[in-house]
Design an enzyme around this catalytic site. Structure first.
Site, PDB file in Angstrom:
ATOM      1  N   ARG A 135      42.935 -65.465  13.470  1.00  0.00           N
ATOM      2  CA  ARG A 135      43.839 -65.595  14.626  1.00  0.00           C
ATOM      3  C   ARG A 135      45.202 -64.968  14.308  1.00  0.00           C
ATOM      4  NH1 ARG A 135      43.368 -71.681  16.005  1.00  0.00           N
ATOM      5  NH2 ARG A 135      42.896 -71.383  13.824  1.00  0.00           N
ATOM      6  N   ARG A 167      36.698 -63.681   0.571  1.00  0.00           N
ATOM      7  CA  ARG A 167      35.639 -63.109  -0.288  1.00  0.00           C
ATOM      8  C   ARG A 167      35.393 -61.649   0.094  1.00  0.00           C
ATOM      9  NH1 ARG A 167      31.244 -67.551   0.942  1.00  0.00           N
ATOM     10  NH2 ARG A 167      32.862 -68.966   1.648  1.00  0.00           N
ATOM     11  N   ASN A 198      29.519 -84.620   4.145  1.00  0.00           N
ATOM     12  CA  ASN A 198      29.613 -83.259   3.622  1.00  0.00           C
ATOM     13  C   ASN A 198      30.738 -83.233   2.595  1.00  0.00           C
ATOM     14  OD1 ASN A 198      29.915 -80.549   3.173  1.00  0.00           O
ATOM     15  ND2 ASN A 198      30.210 -79.983   5.322  1.00  0.00           N
ATOM     16  N   ASP A 213      43.426 -65.785   7.865  1.00  0.00           N
ATOM     17  CA  ASP A 213      43.219 -66.414   9.166  1.00  0.00           C
ATOM     18  C   ASP A 213      43.095 -65.336  10.253  1.00  0.00           C
ATOM     19  OD1 ASP A 213      44.021 -67.630  11.784  1.00  0.00           O
ATOM     20  OD2 ASP A 213      44.049 -69.427  10.534  1.00  0.00           O
ATOM     21  N   GLY A 260      33.894 -70.284  13.519  1.00  0.00           N
ATOM     22  CA  GLY A 260      35.252 -70.279  14.076  1.00  0.00           C
ATOM     23  C   GLY A 260      35.638 -68.953  14.716  1.00  0.00           C
ATOM     24  N   ILE A 261      35.284 -67.842  14.076  1.00  0.00           N
ATOM     25  CA  ILE A 261      35.621 -66.522  14.627  1.00  0.00           C
ATOM     26  C   ILE A 261      34.624 -66.137  15.718  1.00  0.00           C
ATOM     27  CG2 ILE A 261      35.860 -64.069  14.067  1.00  0.00           C
ATOM     28  CD1 ILE A 261      36.746 -64.954  11.216  1.00  0.00           C
ATOM     29  N   GLY A 270      32.984 -67.241  10.183  1.00  0.00           N
ATOM     30  CA  GLY A 270      34.104 -68.179  10.010  1.00  0.00           C
ATOM     31  C   GLY A 270      34.865 -67.725   8.793  1.00  0.00           C
ATOM     32  N   ASN A 271      35.398 -68.666   8.033  1.00  0.00           N
ATOM     33  CA  ASN A 271      36.033 -68.282   6.783  1.00  0.00           C
ATOM     34  C   ASN A 271      34.974 -67.723   5.831  1.00  0.00           C
ATOM     35  OD1 ASN A 271      38.476 -67.921   5.635  1.00  0.00           O
ATOM     36  ND2 ASN A 271      38.488 -69.922   4.629  1.00  0.00           N
ATOM     37  N   GLU A 315      26.492 -78.139  12.761  1.00  0.00           N
ATOM     38  CA  GLU A 315      25.665 -78.406  11.579  1.00  0.00           C
ATOM     39  C   GLU A 315      25.452 -79.903  11.376  1.00  0.00           C
ATOM     40  OE1 GLU A 315      28.442 -75.514   9.957  1.00  0.00           O
ATOM     41  OE2 GLU A 315      26.965 -75.157   8.381  1.00  0.00           O
ATOM     42  N   ARG A 339      24.808 -83.146   3.422  1.00  0.00           N
ATOM     43  CA  ARG A 339      24.681 -81.692   3.325  1.00  0.00           C
ATOM     44  C   ARG A 339      24.660 -81.338   1.839  1.00  0.00           C
ATOM     45  NH1 ARG A 339      29.079 -77.085   3.764  1.00  0.00           N
ATOM     46  NH2 ARG A 339      27.668 -75.322   3.865  1.00  0.00           N
ATOM     47  N   GLU A 350      32.893 -67.961  17.615  1.00  0.00           N
ATOM     48  CA  GLU A 350      33.005 -68.787  18.826  1.00  0.00           C
ATOM     49  C   GLU A 350      34.283 -68.518  19.611  1.00  0.00           C
ATOM     50  OE1 GLU A 350      32.562 -72.928  17.660  1.00  0.00           O
ATOM     51  OE2 GLU A 350      30.865 -72.366  16.386  1.00  0.00           O
ATOM     52  N   ASN A 351      35.291 -67.965  18.907  1.00  0.00           N
ATOM     53  CA  ASN A 351      36.614 -67.882  19.544  1.00  0.00           C
ATOM     54  C   ASN A 351      37.218 -66.498  19.699  1.00  0.00           C
ATOM     55  OD1 ASN A 351      37.339 -70.787  19.918  1.00  0.00           O
ATOM     56  ND2 ASN A 351      36.946 -70.813  17.716  1.00  0.00           N
ATOM     57  N   HIS A 388      24.341 -71.216   5.076  1.00  0.00           N
ATOM     58  CA  HIS A 388      24.590 -71.456   6.510  1.00  0.00           C
ATOM     59  C   HIS A 388      23.283 -71.700   7.277  1.00  0.00           C
ATOM     60  CE1 HIS A 388      28.446 -68.796   6.184  1.00  0.00           C
ATOM     61  NE2 HIS A 388      28.762 -70.071   6.006  1.00  0.00           N
TER      62      HIS A 388
HETATM   63  P1  AMP Z   1      35.521 -71.724  10.321  1.00  0.00           P
HETATM   64  O1  AMP Z   1      35.459 -71.404   8.847  1.00  0.00           O
HETATM   65  O2  AMP Z   1      34.187 -71.619  10.997  1.00  0.00           O
HETATM   66  O3  AMP Z   1      36.244 -73.005  10.620  1.00  0.00           O
HETATM   67  O4  AMP Z   1      36.408 -70.555  10.997  1.00  0.00           O
HETATM   68  C1  AMP Z   1      37.747 -70.338  10.618  1.00  0.00           C
HETATM   69  C2  AMP Z   1      38.183 -68.991  11.173  1.00  0.00           C
HETATM   70  O5  AMP Z   1      38.083 -69.004  12.615  1.00  0.00           O
HETATM   71  C3  AMP Z   1      39.635 -68.660  10.851  1.00  0.00           C
HETATM   72  O6  AMP Z   1      39.733 -67.315  10.407  1.00  0.00           O
HETATM   73  C4  AMP Z   1      40.333 -68.799  12.193  1.00  0.00           C
HETATM   74  O7  AMP Z   1      41.447 -67.959  12.313  1.00  0.00           O
HETATM   75  C5  AMP Z   1      39.233 -68.347  13.132  1.00  0.00           C
HETATM   76  N1  AMP Z   1      39.561 -68.732  14.504  1.00  0.00           N
HETATM   77  C6  AMP Z   1      39.658 -69.974  15.029  1.00  0.00           C
HETATM   78  N2  AMP Z   1      40.074 -69.901  16.327  1.00  0.00           N
HETATM   79  C7  AMP Z   1      40.269 -68.595  16.617  1.00  0.00           C
HETATM   80  C8  AMP Z   1      40.702 -67.868  17.782  1.00  0.00           C
HETATM   81  N3  AMP Z   1      41.023 -68.486  18.902  1.00  0.00           N
HETATM   82  N4  AMP Z   1      40.748 -66.517  17.700  1.00  0.00           N
HETATM   83  C9  AMP Z   1      40.422 -65.872  16.565  1.00  0.00           C
HETATM   84  N5  AMP Z   1      40.016 -66.504  15.437  1.00  0.00           N
HETATM   85  C10 AMP Z   1      39.922 -67.839  15.461  1.00  0.00           C
END
Ligand code: AMP
Length: 425
Positions: free
Chosen positions: A309, A265, A36, A307, A355-356, A234-235, A409, A115, A358-359, A204
């Site tokens: 988090r 964005r 990728n 971010d 990322g968001i 995610g981002n 992915e 990819r 899932e977490n 995606h």
């Molecule tokens: P990705 O682009 O899929 O890697 O996702 C990145 C985003 O996931 C960032 O904004 C991170 O802050 C968010 N993220 C990762 N872990 C957590 C968490 N435990 N709680 C909230 N957001 C998270």
């Protein structure tokens, strides 16, 4: 010296004829190297396409600078090495091959899966890469100027180094090629679509496909009989309506700027804002481009960070703009999910990934709270439990199901490359 003549490469188990001994040697050769490429980075995993096991992972960063480096991870082994001049994708792949050879993994690769971000209308399936396919990827760079040229650099570098292995392109847009015209056309003159390809393509795709396939497994139903709304947060963020296992609408558009609010964005805005910025506030088009792609979204509203988090922490500490950014983010996700109601007569459930997705218990909770009209109710304790790769249903018994499913992915790319080379459907 032994001379080995390769007699076929399409199958996962390779047969070679040892010319000197005139006997056939069978090699297990069934892993896919998934590549990728970004403009200044290269991510690479060696994956068993059948069970998704990651045998090896590498990340090259800061390409085209003298600080370019590559990190490898194989089980407990971790190693970081500076790259050599010209610090490009090929230098990264060369370094990768040296590591793979050192670990005796080189001969286990049966194909390379790439990819590729934009496949336009031409590519709705995994595709064996040929000179003609490379020309098309290059032509499609006008729709994805940041991504397709980098993907092509990775393909060229891999072809040079793995000249005897088949290379497969998996397109991020492919899954959304099933969208009907009413979903992918903008309300612009039709000639702009016909003559210049201006339409919604969506991105995606491999992620939405992966999580929907896994949600279907949870329901123990064929994917073709399932209806889902899939939220990749995610981002970059996108939501897809998946009907009978096929994408019928999605929030990203001609480019990855449309739709939801994202890390940096803006997502969808009134297009009139662009005229206002240029004509009244003296912005150049380049400045508008940077503003909408790099300075907006969570970062722009919070004035703090993209971010999620960190924003949740700042919000808990009482930062007003962090709270506002998260409120807008969650409200827009809920609104987008609700906007897909016309796609369905029946809905099996909602999926969170990325990322968001899932977490972030917080984001999921805020989104579900605004969707009670669609019969979504959060199970707080289940929601708290789902993070750091833990999947599960986060809705109450009486609610419409809502799952957290970590995306993968790379596994989709490996699996689809492998299936293409083995003639499987
Ligand atoms: P990705 O682009 O899929 O890697 O996702 C990145 C985003 O996931 C960032 O904004 C991170 O802050 C968010 N993220 C990762 N872990 C957590 C968490 N435990 N709680 C909230 N957001 C998270």
């Amino acid at each position: 010296m032994k001379t080995l003549k390769q007699i076929k490469y399409q199958t996962p188990i390779l047969a070679y004829t040892d010319v000197n001994l005139n006997t056939q040697i069978i090699y297990m050769k069934n892993n896919i190297l998934v590549i990728n490429c970004g403009s200044s980075s290269l991510k690479c995993s060696l994956i068993n396409p059948v069970n998704g096991d990651i045998i090896f992972f590498a990340l090259a960063e800061k390409l085209f600078t003298q600080d370019a480096l590559i990190s490898f991870k194989q089980g407990e082994i971790k190693q970081t090495t500076p790259l050599i001049s010209p610090y490009d994708h090929q230098a990264a792949i060369q370094s990768l091959v040296a590591f793979l050879t050192q670990q005796s993994l080189h001969s286990s690769i049966c194909a390379i899966g790439h990819r590729v971000v934009h496949g336009g209308e031409k590519y709705s399936q995994p595709t064996l890469i040929s000179e003609q396919v490379k020309t098309s990827i290059n032509e499609l760079a006008k729709l994805a100027p940041l991504h397709n040229p980098a993907n092509l650099q990775g393909i060229n570098a891999a072809e040079t180094i793995f000249s005897n292995l088949p290379q497969v392109a998996i397109f991020d847009t492919a899954f959304h090629q099933s969208m009907p015209e009413k979903a992918f056309l903008y309300a612009l003159p039709y000639s702009l679509y016909k003559e210049h390809g201006i339409r919604k393509y969506g991105f995606h795709g491999t992620s939405h496909y992966f999580v929907c396939k896994n949600a279907a497994k949870i329901l123990d139903k064929p994917l073709e009989q399932c209806n889902f709304i899939s939220a990749h947060l995610g981002n970059g963020c996108s939501i897809s309506a998946v009907k009978n296992g096929k994408s019928v609408d999605t929030s990203l558009g001609l480019t990855p700027l449309e739709g939801l609010m994202m890390g940096t964005r803006s997502g969808s805005i009134d297009p009139g804002i662009i005229f206002h910025l240029v004509e009244q506030l003296g912005y150049s088009l380049e400045q508008v481009n940077i503003l909408l792609n790099k300075e907006s979204g969570l970062l722009g509203v919070s004035q703090l960070t993209n971010d999620c988090r960190e924003l949740e922490q700042a919000s808990a500490d009482g930062n007003d703009l962090a709270q506002l950014a998260l409120q807008i983010f969650c409200y827009r996700i809920a609104k987008m999910i609700a906007s897909f109601v016309p796609c369905f007569m029946q809905l099996d459930g909602l999926i969170f990934t990325g990322g968001i997705g899932e977490n972030s218990q917080f984001v999921r909770s805020q989104v579900l709270a605004q969707l009670s009209l669609l019969n979504f109710t959060e199970d707080q304790s289940a929601n708290q439990h789902c993070r750091f790769g833990q999947s599960g249903n986060i809705s109450t018994e009486n609610s419409r199901p809502c799952w957290v499913i970590p995306t993968n992915e790379e596994w989709v790319i490996a699996e689809q490359s492998y299936q293409l080379l083995n003639g499987a459907k």
